[in-house]
Design an enzyme around this catalytic site. Sequence first.
Site, mmCIF file in Angstrom:
data_model
loop_
_atom_site.group_PDB
_atom_site.id
_atom_site.type_symbol
_atom_site.label_atom_id
_atom_site.label_comp_id
_atom_site.label_asym_id
_atom_site.label_seq_id
_atom_site.Cartn_x
_atom_site.Cartn_y
_atom_site.Cartn_z
ATOM 1 N N GLU A 17 0.847 -1.209 0.000
ATOM 2 C CA GLU A 17 0.000 0.000 0.000
ATOM 3 C C GLU A 17 0.875 1.249 0.000
ATOM 4 O OE1 GLU A 17 -3.506 0.086 2.512
ATOM 5 O OE2 GLU A 17 -3.060 2.162 3.048
ATOM 6 N N HIS A 152 -14.102 -1.568 14.534
ATOM 7 C CA HIS A 152 -14.041 -0.163 14.106
ATOM 8 C C HIS A 152 -14.499 0.730 15.261
ATOM 9 C CE1 HIS A 152 -15.365 3.542 11.955
ATOM 10 N NE2 HIS A 152 -14.241 3.306 11.315
HETATM 11 P P1 FAD Z 1 -17.751 1.330 6.765
HETATM 12 O O1 FAD Z 1 -17.573 -0.077 6.416
HETATM 13 O O2 FAD Z 1 -18.821 2.095 6.094
HETATM 14 O O3 FAD Z 1 -17.961 1.385 8.349
HETATM 15 C C1 FAD Z 1 -17.938 2.623 9.062
HETATM 16 C C2 FAD Z 1 -18.635 2.453 10.405
HETATM 17 O O4 FAD Z 1 -20.045 2.354 10.205
HETATM 18 C C3 FAD Z 1 -18.241 1.195 11.148
HETATM 19 O O5 FAD Z 1 -18.283 1.464 12.529
HETATM 20 C C4 FAD Z 1 -19.331 0.197 10.781
HETATM 21 O O6 FAD Z 1 -19.498 -0.791 11.757
HETATM 22 C C5 FAD Z 1 -20.543 1.107 10.630
HETATM 23 N N1 FAD Z 1 -21.441 0.670 9.548
HETATM 24 C C6 FAD Z 1 -21.080 0.234 8.324
HETATM 25 N N2 FAD Z 1 -22.143 -0.027 7.554
HETATM 26 C C7 FAD Z 1 -23.217 0.275 8.304
HETATM 27 C C8 FAD Z 1 -24.603 0.228 8.069
HETATM 28 N N3 FAD Z 1 -25.096 -0.153 6.885
HETATM 29 N N4 FAD Z 1 -25.426 0.607 9.085
HETATM 30 C C9 FAD Z 1 -24.939 1.011 10.269
HETATM 31 N N5 FAD Z 1 -23.615 1.074 10.550
HETATM 32 C C10 FAD Z 1 -22.770 0.722 9.584
HETATM 33 N N6 FAD Z 1 -9.211 6.170 4.707
HETATM 34 C C11 FAD Z 1 -9.020 7.126 3.742
HETATM 35 O O7 FAD Z 1 -9.480 8.279 3.914
HETATM 36 N N7 FAD Z 1 -8.337 6.849 2.593
HETATM 37 C C12 FAD Z 1 -7.831 5.614 2.338
HETATM 38 O O8 FAD Z 1 -7.215 5.396 1.290
HETATM 39 C C13 FAD Z 1 -8.007 4.584 3.322
HETATM 40 N N8 FAD Z 1 -7.540 3.330 3.117
HETATM 41 C C14 FAD Z 1 -7.788 2.345 4.028
HETATM 42 C C15 FAD Z 1 -7.362 1.032 3.769
HETATM 43 C C16 FAD Z 1 -7.590 0.011 4.681
HETATM 44 C C17 FAD Z 1 -7.137 -1.405 4.357
HETATM 45 C C18 FAD Z 1 -8.251 0.297 5.918
HETATM 46 C C19 FAD Z 1 -8.466 -0.790 6.947
HETATM 47 C C20 FAD Z 1 -8.675 1.590 6.187
HETATM 48 C C21 FAD Z 1 -8.477 2.624 5.258
HETATM 49 N N9 FAD Z 1 -8.923 3.938 5.471
HETATM 50 C C22 FAD Z 1 -8.727 4.911 4.523
HETATM 51 C C23 FAD Z 1 -9.592 4.287 6.748
HETATM 52 C C24 FAD Z 1 -11.125 4.153 6.649
HETATM 53 O O9 FAD Z 1 -11.633 5.112 5.723
HETATM 54 C C25 FAD Z 1 -11.708 4.387 8.033
HETATM 55 O O10 FAD Z 1 -11.379 3.329 8.887
HETATM 56 C C26 FAD Z 1 -13.196 4.723 8.105
HETATM 57 O O11 FAD Z 1 -13.475 5.245 9.412
HETATM 58 C C27 FAD Z 1 -14.157 3.554 7.882
HETATM 59 O O12 FAD Z 1 -14.181 3.158 6.583
HETATM 60 P P2 FAD Z 1 -14.934 1.776 6.179
HETATM 61 O O13 FAD Z 1 -14.838 1.652 4.740
HETATM 62 O O14 FAD Z 1 -14.434 0.672 7.009
HETATM 63 O O15 FAD Z 1 -16.417 2.182 6.616
#
Ligand code: FAD
Length: 290
Positions: A17, A152
């Site tokens: 990454e 998370h």
């Molecule tokens: P989601 O999966 O949408 O989850 C967010 C929160 O909402 C979680 O607490 C989850 O439990 C809850 N949730 C999810 N879906 C629902 C639903 N339908 N109803 C109710 N609650 C729900 N950040 C950046 O800005 N840029 C990057 O390039 C980046 N790369 C990353 C790469 C990796 C491998 C990882 C692990 C993280 C990365 N991040 C990046 C950080 C990430 O954006 C954050 O951790 C962010 O807070 C959550 O993103 P997510 O996609 O996991 O969110």
Amino acid sequence: MTLSSHFGTGKCALSYELFPPKTPAGDAALAANLEKLMAYRPDFVTCTYGAGGSTQTKTLDVCRSVKQQFDVPVASHLTVVGSTTGDLESYLREAWDAGVEYLVALRGDPPQGETTFQPVAGGLRFANELVELIRSLDMPFGIAVAGYPEVHQEATSPDADLANLKRKVDAGADIVITQLFYINDDFFRFRDRCVDAGINVPIVPGILPVTDLGQIQRITKLCKAQLPESFVKRLGERDDSQWQAEVGIEFATQQVQELLAAEVPGLHLYVLNKSQAALQVLQGVNWPRG
Ligand code: FAD
């Protein structure tokens, strides 16, 4: 190639990454470091997407140049922060046209100064909605989503977090890449819970070798990951960056060795545009060179 096809082949897949450099010197350093990292022939390389979409163009520039230079599959990270679905579709089209095969589909963190995530009007709320959007289009991207061995930070409970991860996979994600972690048992428990919850895609551990105590304390505070106390104590024994890097690399090497022994399907290295730590870890675990 599809994203899934890198996994389950009897060998552990390798991905790196990167993040988009901010200066020409950063670009040059990344190019030089990548040259060295490519000796291990990663299966694919990913590039992060800045908060609020601030690095959109740069993310695609890095993807394009890595692809052109090394002919390796590339993945653009993409978050929904600050974007309408129309903006997201335009980005996806541009990425596809640039030869980006894979995506790391994310919600993203709230912009700086804000504590809770607020979707923009006409935008999306969660990463599962982004996966759905991507799958509704005519571009067959491979999709990775984020998983959290330590849960998370905004999740209402570990079970709710897992149900949300399942929603992302059910929407069409091919693999899960985890947040960085330093306690393998957390990963193993998470992996078992995923299986019990019917999440049957590869769960790929994300590993960041520590090279500086202050830096890793800042990072783990932000993403709420635990550092084992004994590891922090050892790192703190000397205020010497070379010493701290040696201790961090030794720790990461052992961590990766244990993960490999537990037959993880892949290894995602947060290389932070550097090469030395990743190379030493790969060398330390006798990772085969291309
Ligand atoms: P989601 O999966 O949408 O989850 C967010 C929160 O909402 C979680 O607490 C989850 O439990 C809850 N949730 C999810 N879906 C629902 C639903 N339908 N109803 C109710 N609650 C729900 N950040 C950046 O800005 N840029 C990057 O390039 C980046 N790369 C990353 C790469 C990796 C491998 C990882 C692990 C993280 C990365 N991040 C990046 C950080 C990430 O954006 C954050 O951790 C962010 O807070 C959550 O993103 P997510 O996609 O996991 O969110």
